[in-house]
Design an enzyme around this catalytic site. Structure first.
Site, PDB file in Angstrom:
ATOM      1  N   GLY A  47     106.152 -28.946  50.858  1.00  0.00           N
ATOM      2  CA  GLY A  47     107.479 -28.383  50.690  1.00  0.00           C
ATOM      3  C   GLY A  47     107.702 -27.229  51.639  1.00  0.00           C
ATOM      4  N   CYS A  48     108.515 -26.278  51.225  1.00  0.00           N
ATOM      5  CA  CYS A  48     108.842 -25.129  52.063  1.00  0.00           C
ATOM      6  C   CYS A  48     107.593 -24.363  52.472  1.00  0.00           C
ATOM      7  CB  CYS A  48     109.798 -24.205  51.306  1.00  0.00           C
ATOM      8  SG  CYS A  48     110.139 -22.673  52.165  1.00  0.00           S
ATOM      9  N   PHE A  49     107.438 -24.126  53.762  1.00  0.00           N
ATOM     10  CA  PHE A  49     106.246 -23.412  54.197  1.00  0.00           C
ATOM     11  C   PHE A  49     106.300 -21.918  53.880  1.00  0.00           C
ATOM     12  CE2 PHE A  49     107.951 -24.164  58.829  1.00  0.00           C
ATOM     13  CZ  PHE A  49     109.099 -23.424  58.564  1.00  0.00           C
TER      14      PHE A  49
END
Length: 218
Positions: A47-49
């Protein structure tokens, strides 16, 4: 984290602060650092880093974490290209760690608790293959460790569904724009961080508490 990230009735509140918006107009890239002597490297996408990089950086033995892109075919992609789903890349975190302090197995285990590995091509409100759960291995031993952890976590029923993480050989990692680096700590007051990223990091701290650096332990 989507370009038009919305939360129910909070449409107006979140308009204009979506993940793809440049912070401070900084679209520059810093060269990807090479491992220091004795350091090893691991690469994961979940997902979002922003939240993944923060979670991994809180582990004892982790020296630095770089946000970037991996798993696709486009060389030196930009965030806009990745978000447009034209590169095949996923948002990823590259972890530089001291194997004398923390093992690859522990880092891989932490990865599985830093996001929900049962969600296919999404994480929470973020949808698309760039948010897929993906674990890279650099040796047959690392591959075996990752697959063994998947089996163990599935058998433990920690998650309601089965893990869908892609396990693939590492080929290349491309560093993301400067404004993505350390974004979680630098932008703690942003709605996305407060509503999406922070809850993930808080859950991670509970599960991995014993493996965290002292300042993050309860």
């Amino acid at each position: 984290m989507k370009r038009f990230f919305l939360f129910g009735i909070g449409i107006l509140l979140f308009a204009g602060i979506a993940k793809g918006q440049t912070v401070g107009g900084d679209n520059d890239f810093t060269p990807l650092p090479k491992p220091n002597p004795g350091e090893q490297v691991a690469t994961f996408g979940g997902g979002c880093f922003w939240s993944m990089s923060e979670a991994m950086s809180e582990l004892k033995g982790v020296n630095k974490v770089i946000s970037g892109y991996a798993g696709g075919t486009t060389k030196n992609p930009t965030y806009d290209q990745v978000a447009a789903k034209t590169t095949g890349h996923a948002e990823c975190s590259q972890v530089y760690y001291d194997p004398k302090v923390i093992s690859f197995e522990m880092i891989a285990r932490a990865f599985f608790f830093a996001h929900d590995p049962t969600e296919l091509n999404r994480q929470g409100p973020d949808e698309g293959t760039e948010y897929r759960s993906i674990a890279f291995y650099r040796s047959p031993e690392e591959k075996s460790i990752i697959l063994g952890l998947i089996k163990k976590i599935n058998n433990s029923k920690h998650y309601h569904g089965a893990i869908v993480t892609k396990v693939v050989p590492f080929t290349a990692f491309y560093v993301a724009e400067n404004y993505h680096q350390g974004y979680y700590r630098l932008n703690g007051d942003k709605p996305y961080i407060m509503q999406v990223s922070k809850p993930k990091v808080m859950k991670f701290r509970k599960v991995m508490n014993a493996e965290l650096k002292p300042e993050f332990q309860k």
